[in-house]
Each structure stands twice: as C-alpha cells, then as structure tokens.
Design an enzyme around this catalytic site. Structure first.
Site, PDB file in Angstrom:
ATOM      1  N   SER A 152      -7.283  -4.481  -1.894  1.00  0.00           N
ATOM      2  CA  SER A 152      -6.685  -5.661  -2.128  1.00  0.00           C
ATOM      3  C   SER A 152      -7.052  -6.438  -3.388  1.00  0.00           C
ATOM      4  O   SER A 152      -8.103  -6.310  -4.003  1.00  0.00           O
ATOM      5  CB  SER A 152      -6.914  -6.720  -0.961  1.00  0.00           C
ATOM      6  OG  SER A 152      -6.277  -6.418   0.301  1.00  0.00           O
ATOM      7  N   PRO A 153      -6.003  -7.188  -4.202  1.00  0.00           N
ATOM      8  CA  PRO A 153      -6.521  -8.152  -5.397  1.00  0.00           C
ATOM      9  C   PRO A 153      -7.400  -9.199  -4.779  1.00  0.00           C
ATOM     10  O   PRO A 153      -7.059  -9.966  -3.919  1.00  0.00           O
ATOM     11  CB  PRO A 153      -5.176  -8.611  -5.690  1.00  0.00           C
ATOM     12  CG  PRO A 153      -4.169  -8.601  -4.517  1.00  0.00           C
ATOM     13  CD  PRO A 153      -4.722  -7.493  -3.577  1.00  0.00           C
ATOM     14  N   GLN A 162      -1.547  -7.661 -10.647  1.00  0.00           N
ATOM     15  CA  GLN A 162      -0.967  -8.648  -9.953  1.00  0.00           C
ATOM     16  C   GLN A 162      -1.001  -9.870 -11.085  1.00  0.00           C
ATOM     17  O   GLN A 162      -1.894 -10.447 -11.398  1.00  0.00           O
ATOM     18  CB  GLN A 162      -1.682  -9.004  -8.726  1.00  0.00           C
ATOM     19  CG  GLN A 162      -1.058  -9.942  -7.950  1.00  0.00           C
ATOM     20  CD  GLN A 162      -1.924 -10.729  -6.989  1.00  0.00           C
ATOM     21  OE1 GLN A 162      -2.868 -11.322  -6.989  1.00  0.00           O
ATOM     22  NE2 GLN A 162      -1.502 -10.182  -5.603  1.00  0.00           N
ATOM     23  N   TYR A 206       0.269 -21.130  -4.844  1.00  0.00           N
ATOM     24  CA  TYR A 206       0.294 -21.181  -6.323  1.00  0.00           C
ATOM     25  C   TYR A 206       1.800 -21.517  -6.838  1.00  0.00           C
ATOM     26  O   TYR A 206       2.518 -21.903  -5.994  1.00  0.00           O
ATOM     27  CB  TYR A 206      -0.138 -19.799  -6.880  1.00  0.00           C
ATOM     28  CG  TYR A 206      -1.629 -19.617  -6.213  1.00  0.00           C
ATOM     29  CD1 TYR A 206      -2.604 -20.344  -6.543  1.00  0.00           C
ATOM     30  CD2 TYR A 206      -1.881 -18.309  -5.804  1.00  0.00           C
ATOM     31  CE1 TYR A 206      -3.780 -20.205  -6.204  1.00  0.00           C
ATOM     32  CE2 TYR A 206      -3.263 -17.977  -5.608  1.00  0.00           C
ATOM     33  CZ  TYR A 206      -4.117 -18.893  -5.601  1.00  0.00           C
ATOM     34  OH  TYR A 206      -5.564 -18.585  -5.299  1.00  0.00           O
ATOM     35  N   ARG A 259       3.966 -10.709  -3.566  1.00  0.00           N
ATOM     36  CA  ARG A 259       3.080 -11.126  -2.511  1.00  0.00           C
ATOM     37  C   ARG A 259       3.965 -12.440  -1.852  1.00  0.00           C
ATOM     38  O   ARG A 259       3.968 -13.386  -2.638  1.00  0.00           O
ATOM     39  CB  ARG A 259       1.752 -11.588  -3.101  1.00  0.00           C
ATOM     40  CG  ARG A 259       0.924 -12.087  -1.800  1.00  0.00           C
ATOM     41  CD  ARG A 259      -0.537 -11.983  -1.939  1.00  0.00           C
ATOM     42  NE  ARG A 259      -1.042 -10.833  -1.432  1.00  0.00           N
ATOM     43  CZ  ARG A 259      -2.354 -10.667  -1.225  1.00  0.00           C
ATOM     44  NH1 ARG A 259      -3.238 -11.467  -1.366  1.00  0.00           N
ATOM     45  NH2 ARG A 259      -2.634  -9.228  -0.562  1.00  0.00           N
ATOM     46  N   ARG A 283     -12.367  -7.434   2.425  1.00  0.00           N
ATOM     47  CA  ARG A 283     -13.762  -7.953   2.369  1.00  0.00           C
ATOM     48  C   ARG A 283     -14.401  -6.453   2.613  1.00  0.00           C
ATOM     49  O   ARG A 283     -15.355  -6.014   2.091  1.00  0.00           O
ATOM     50  CB  ARG A 283     -14.058  -8.712   3.489  1.00  0.00           C
ATOM     51  CG  ARG A 283     -13.653 -10.315   3.045  1.00  0.00           C
ATOM     52  CD  ARG A 283     -13.883 -11.174   4.251  1.00  0.00           C
ATOM     53  NE  ARG A 283     -13.409 -12.547   3.849  1.00  0.00           N
ATOM     54  CZ  ARG A 283     -12.433 -12.922   3.788  1.00  0.00           C
ATOM     55  NH1 ARG A 283     -11.244 -12.454   4.287  1.00  0.00           N
ATOM     56  NH2 ARG A 283     -12.179 -14.328   3.325  1.00  0.00           N
TER      57      ARG A 283
END
Length: 785
Positions: A420-421, A498, A580, A628, A722
């Site tokens: 994942s980013p 990304q 965002y 995303r 994680r």
C-alpha cells in the site's frame, strides 16, 4: 428454583431438560401455545461441531438426535446448467417436528412439566417463579413487552422466501439458481429424513413482485416453483405444511433480530431471552437452531458454575453468548447479503460463482476449504491459474490465487499482492532520497507484485506535511528515477506512483509531532471544494477553489504525470479519497458548492474527472491508471456504497483501469465498522456491479485472506499496509506459511528461504501433535466455524 420457559421450541425445551438433569429438585414448566407434538416447518440443519456440543451437554438426548439425523458432507451448487461439489462440510439434517418430539419426550422422562395450548402474553402470570425464560420465538411477546429494556433491533431483509418440502432426496446440501425474465431465484435444499427434503425458494422482493407471486394463491405459487426448479426436482412435487397461511402470506422476509441486552430484572423473576427471541441468523448458514441449543447449554453451565448467585450467572451468560452470537450473526449477515445480491455474482464464471458461494460468510476461508476438500481446492486453484495464463507442470504445486499474475493494459504483475501507499513523512523539500530507496527497495525485494510509493504531491502547497514527497521538479524526478531503476534492476516487482493533493488537510505537522495539527510556522494556504475546517476549532480554514485554481492544479497534476512517466513508473494512481482535495469535491459532506461543481453526484464528479482525463491523456497508453476513492464516508449524509458504484462507473468511462477501494477519513464524525477485511465488501461490489477491476484494502493480514478474496472474485488485487511495515518480506513469509515453495526469492536470500520452510514445517507438525486435533478441527476452532 422454579423455572418457567415461555415457548416450547428447541431453546426452551433443551434448557428445561438440562436444568432438570443438573438438579432434579428444580421445578420446571415449559409453556407452549401450540398443541402437543405440533410444529411447523420442515427440516433444520446442524454442523458436526454442534453435535459435539450436544453430546457433551446430554449424551442421551444427543444419541436420540443422532439416530434421527440424515448426514452428508457435500455441498452442491447448480448454476447455468453446471454442477460443482465440495466435500468435508459435515452437515446433519433432522425434521423440526422430530427434533421437538425428541426434546419433549426427554423433558417428560426427566420430570419437566409441559403445558400446551396456553398462550402467554404476560410473564407476571408466573410471578412466583425464580427465573423466566422468554424462548417464545422471533415474534416474542415477552421481548416486545420489555422492549425498552431489551432494545431489540429488527431488520427485515430484502428477499422473500417460502419454506417448502419435497420427496426428492438430495445427497448433498444443494443450492440451485434459475434465471427468469423477472430476475434470479435460488433454492436451498437438503434431506432431513428418509422420505423428505426441505426446499426453500428465495428471491429479492422486487423480483418476487415482478413475477406476480405477491398476488398468486398458494397452489399457483407452488406450481410456479415446481416449473422453475424442474431440473433440480427431477419431476418431484413441492409441498407446503403451512395450511394456516393463504396466498402470498407464505412468502416472508427474514427478520434479523439483535437485542442490546438479554436479561431484564423487572422486580420479581428475572426474564432472560433465549433463541430467536434474543437473536436470529439467516437460514442460509443453518445456525438458528444451533444458536438456540447453545444458548441453553451456556445458561445451564453458568447457573451450575455460579451456584447460589443467579444474578452473576445471568450476567456471565449474557457476556459470553452475546459475543459468540454476534460472530455468527456477522457471518449470517455476509451470507444473507450474498443471497440478496445473487444478480451481482451470476456473471462470474460458474466455477468462481460456486467458490464465492462456499466462502460467502467469510468464516470458511481458502485454507479452511482446503482442509475440507483438498481435491476441490487444488482443482479450483488450477482453474484460477489457467485463467491467468499459468499451467503447472506435473511436479509443481498448485499456485495459490494470491500468487497468480495479473495484467492491466501492457503491465503484468507477478502476483496479486500490493504494498500500500503508506505515508513516511521523511522527505526534505519533497525530495525522495536514501530513506525511500531503502524503504521501497526492501519491500520490492520482499515478493510483492506491485509497490506503491506514498501519496506524492504536484506542488509544495499540495503536501500534507513538510515531510511529504513531491514531483514538481527535475531533482525530485531524478530521485524517483533512482528508486524505480533499483526496483526494476533487482526485483520482479512493478512500482506505482500515487499523485494527490492534500487540499483542506494540508499544512500540518508530521504525525509524531502532532497528527493533523496545523504547523506552528510556515503554513501555506489551503484549498478545497468548499470552505472547511477539518478539525473544528483547530485546523486552518480552506478556501473554495476558483476556476483559475482548478486550471492551475489540473495543469500541476499533468506536469507531475509526465515526470512520473519519464521516471519509469509502471503504474499511476490518482488519489480521490480520504478528504483530500479531489475527495472534497466528491463528498456531499465537504462539497456545498452551488455552481456546476456542486449538488448532484454528476456535478461533484466534474472536476475530479477533468483532472483524471488530462492525466490519462498525458500518461502512456500502455500503462495502467487507477483511482483511490473513499467508498463509504461512514457518516450520515456522506458517500455511500451505492454512490461508490456510480463513481467507479464514471471513472471507468473516463479510462480508469482499476478502483482502489478505501473508505472514511473524510470527516472526524465518521463511525466505521471495523473488522478483518472490513473494506473488502466495497471492492467486491464495485468490481461486480461497476464492471471494473478493484483493489481491496484494509485489515487484510494473512495470505489465506488474500487467497479467499482473489479466488472468490471479490477483488483483483489486495493492498497490504501495516504488515508490510512490520515485515518487508511479507509475501515471501506468507507463501512459506502456506507451504508453497515455488515462489522466487532473491538469489542472495535462498539460504534463508530453505531454513524458513524447514522451521515452519516443524512448527506445524509439533502444533498438530500438541493439540491432538485434526488439521480441520484446528482450523475450524481458530475461525469459530
């Protein structure tokens, strides 16, 4: 004690006999509104595990039940003229009437008083009792009387179903699916005695109405079902035993019952909910009667353990059972929703449709299914691999779904695992340097098919924090090129950029200095769709974007896109999630504009789509682009999964290749429902309704989960966050845990591979020997199956 059980179903009867067996001095009465030995319904289903619980609780009753059971191991799925079978599931079917008769006789043998044809509406009629059990079914009058205390939540589900019988004897638990001009119908069928099978027909409410079943008489509706499932019935008739119901009344909607509390102290005898009065679980997982009997077992156990302290025993019962029942209800909810949305899955290839059905509750995983039927799983793994263009040789192991390749446009990933980013906040002036080379390079060497860099910003004022990376100048592009070249030269992974703009969540401290807190100095102005303050009274206010702002930011994204292409990235993703800048346009929580960029979802999509289209035009056509999104805001009035499907369809039409399905982080008022793989349903729905590839993210931690998601067609890729921070070689370790050896490691690390595989094999053997359980028993115990 004097105990009164209101309702003579399985819960009340079984609790009565267990308590009488525990102490014959108890005075126990079971009060039932129906006639002696009278009941409705056809068969009920238990798992082998439930039978084990019954044998421990009362061997004599369990023996009589076992003698009356029809047992089978197989599940059969019939779809589009094809049949699929999986074994090792261990089910038992028994007629509901036969089960109640056994429990009634056992109660009489032990001295329990059975009172029939008595309709109890008020528990105060038994004010002299020490304990009242409300086991009076899903329409419990006692629960209704004390609704303020029990706080029931009753959710009528979307399908209509009818409970029928047939003399066709099924040698497997059979699911059959038939398409009509009105929509899809499904049947759930299983044998429960020597001459009869249960046959449940189910369909969504709107399909049921379009087929005219809401106006048909009972006989006409049964004839309709016989014609529809003629292939499954082989000429046998369907029967109803609900003579008291006429017309459409025999078709019901399943009520999911959840109660906040199960025990009520009303001034005299405490009232305790049990069985369907306390909870229900959809018939598609066959757990309603199981839950009722296990309620009885647990309450009897708690009373025996807390002898002389009834209140403590009742508190223990509620604490233990509410947790266990919730697990089953969550699985039942997953199963219910799958059957409510069969139309979502029928376009999967039939083998995948069958696998999706088998794993629908998420309690039976890929590896659990392998322990049940290794042959079925290996055959299915070969099918998945062949669909991805891989054929194994005679000496090779079947390829786990997680490790099959995936191709979009001209890019092929070696497997379905994505790093994942993950924001690292470790740049100076947006420049990726040694830290990112080591961080990303290590994870690329760790076996993942695709490695994302963290959200990278097209301008300094687009950053979340001063430590965020950028791609607005040649020096940054050179830094990224160095990292991309390393990944391509030393690993088999692909690497993705990304791009995103922090918008109203920018100009903040790095998390370890104050997460989401505004900078003490050096702040920059914030932009968003509408004025907002992410943290009320704390964050800086953003200002709404003007058209000039939109043009500038759009062009900034295009410049960064071209730099990313020059740096050699294999994949590009546009960040439109998590509150965002572009997300602030999409969500009605943050977009209050009155111009053409606000209001309807189509309007709120305008600017994000505009940015995406120009980026897609600037990005090499042979390389994929993803987006995303936050598929659920988890706030009333925000983005819903329905909206997410529409958003995905709009981006697909604009040239998007894959939707990265995240959720939340748009509002601090969010109330997510967390759990393992909790966001995967969004990826599932978007993939199978919007018709676009998806990436599942969120609480995916094991290879078994990835295999289950990919194999069931719930997503095409799985992003692991994680776990990759804790272990850069997560993919290689998880493959070794599966016992799969045909996975490439860096040649420098092969000695470690061999030792790891030997150690894991030894640990598996020792664990099995120490537990004294079969592998399937261990797996079932671990997953609560």
């Amino acid at each position: 004690m004097k105990i009164v059980c209101i309702g003579g179903g399985p819960a009340g009867l079984y609790f009565a006999l267990l308590m009488k067996k525990q102490d014959p001095r108890h005075e126990i009465v079971v009060v039932e509104r129906n006639k002696p030995y009278d009941t409705f319904g056809w068969g009920v289903v238990f798992s082998d595990q439930t039978l084990g619980n019954l044998q421990v609780a009362d061997a004599q009753t369990a023996g009589e039940i076992l003698d009356a059971f029809n047992h089978w191991d197989d599940i059969e799925v019939n779809i589009r003229g094809q049949q699929f079978r999986s074994g090792g599931h261990g089910f038992c079917g028994i007629g509901r009437k036969r089960l109640l008769n056994i429990l009634q006789r056992r109660c009489e043998q032990l001295g329990v008083q059975l009172v029939f044809e008595t309709d109890v509406t008020d528990d105060r009629a038994y004010a002299d009792a020490d304990l009242v059990i409300a086991s009076d079914g899903l329409n419990s009058r006692i629960r209704t009387r004390y609704a303020a205390a029990f706080q029931p939540d009753i959710d009528l589900r979307q399908c209509r179903f009818v409970w029928l019988g047939t003399h066709k004897l099924f040698d497997a638990f059979t699911f059959a699916f038939e398409e009509t001009e009105h929509g899809w119908f499904q049947a759930h069928a299983y044998q429960f005695d020597a001459t009869t099978s249960t046959f449940i027909v189910e369909t969504p409410e709107d399909v049921w109405r379009r087929a005219g079943l809401d106006t048909m008489e009972k006989e006409e509706a049964i004839a309709f079902c016989e014609r529809l499932f003629a292939r499954t019935l082989d000429g046998h008739k369907l029967m109803s035993n609900a003579a008291h119901l006429r017309g459409s009344a025999q078709w019901i909607r399943f009520p999911r019952v959840v109660c906040r509390t199960w025990v009520h102290h009303n001034g005299h005898a405490p009232v305790v909910l049990m069985g369907d009065a306390a909870h229900t679980a959809h018939f598609s997982i066959g757990s309603g009667t199981k839950l009722a009997l296990e309620d009885a077992i647990e309450l009897a156990r708690c009373i025996g353990r807390q002898a002389g302290d009834l209140n403590r025993a009742l508190a223990d019962y509620e604490a233990v059972r509410s947790v266990e029942v919730l697990k089953i209800q969550n699985a039942a909810r997953n199963s219910t929703e799958w059957f409510e949305n069969v139309a979502r899955y029928v376009n999967l290839p039939p083998p995948q449709f069958a696998y999706s059905l088998l794993t629908r509750s998420q309690r039976i995983s890929h590896e659990n299914l392998r322990l049940r039927d290794k042959g079925y799983v290996e055959q299915y793994e070969d099918w998945i691999a062949q669909a991805a263009g891989v054929r194994r040789g005679p000496a090779q192991q079947p390829v786990p779904p997680m490790l099959t390749p995936f191709t979009l446009r001209g890019t092929t990933l070696k497997n379905r695992v994505v790093v994942s980013p993950m924001a690292q906040y470790s740049c100076t002036d947006g420049l990726p340097a040694d830290y990112h080379l080591v961080h990303l390079g290590a994870r690329a060497m760790g076996g993942a098919g695709l490695v994302f860099v963290e959200m990278t910003c097209p301008t300094p004022d687009a950053r979340i924090t001063p430590g965020c990376p950028g791609l607005w100048n040649d020096e940054q592009a050179a830094g990224w090129t160095r990292i991309v070249d390393y990944v391509h030269r030393h690993t088999g992974a692909k690497i993705a950029m990304q791009l995103g703009h922090a918008g109203p969540k920018g100009s903040t401290c790095v998390p370890w200095e104050g997460e989401d807190q505004p900078l003490a100095a050096g702040n920059w102005p914030l932009l968003s769709a509408s004025p907002q303050q992410y943290l009320d009274g704390v964050s800086d206010w953003s200002r709404p974007m003007t058209r000039d702002d939109m043009d500038r930011v759009r062009d900034d994204f295009v410049r960064s896109t071209r730099l990313a292409a020059q740096a050699g990235f294999d994949w590009l993703e546009l960040h439109c999630a998590h509150g965002y800048l572009l997300s602030s346009f999409l969500s009605p929580l943050t977009n209050h504009r009155t111009d053409i960029y606000g209001g309807s979802l189509a309007n709120r999509l305008r600017y994000p789509l505009e940015v995406f289209r120009v980026m897609r035009a600037a990005w090499p056509q042979e390389r994929p682009m993803s987006v995303r999104i936050s598929a659920h805001d988890w706030v009333e009035g925000g983005i819903t999964p329905d909206d997410a499907v529409a958003i995905a369809q709009a981006f697909r039409a604009a040239g998007c290749d894959l939707i990265d399905c995240s959720s939340g982080q748009v509002s601090k008022k969010q109330k997510p429902v967390y759990g393992r793989m909790y966001q995967t349903p969004f990826a599932d729905r978007i993939r199978n309704e919007a018709g676009i590839a998806t990436m599942a993210v969120g609480a995916i931690t094991e290879a078994d989960q990835v295999d289950s998601i990919i194999a069931a067609g719930r997503a095409d890729l799985c992003a692991i966050a994680r776990p990759h921070l804790a272990n850069p070689a997560w993919t290689l370790l998880e493959a070794a845990k599966l016992g799969y050896r045909d996975v490439p490691w860096p040649v420098q690390y092969l000695a470690g591979k061999n030792q790891l595989e030997r150690n894991l094999e030894r640990e598996r053997t020792m664990a099995a020997q120490a537990a004294g359980l079969s592998p399937l028993e261990q797996a079932n115990q671990a997953q609560g199956v």
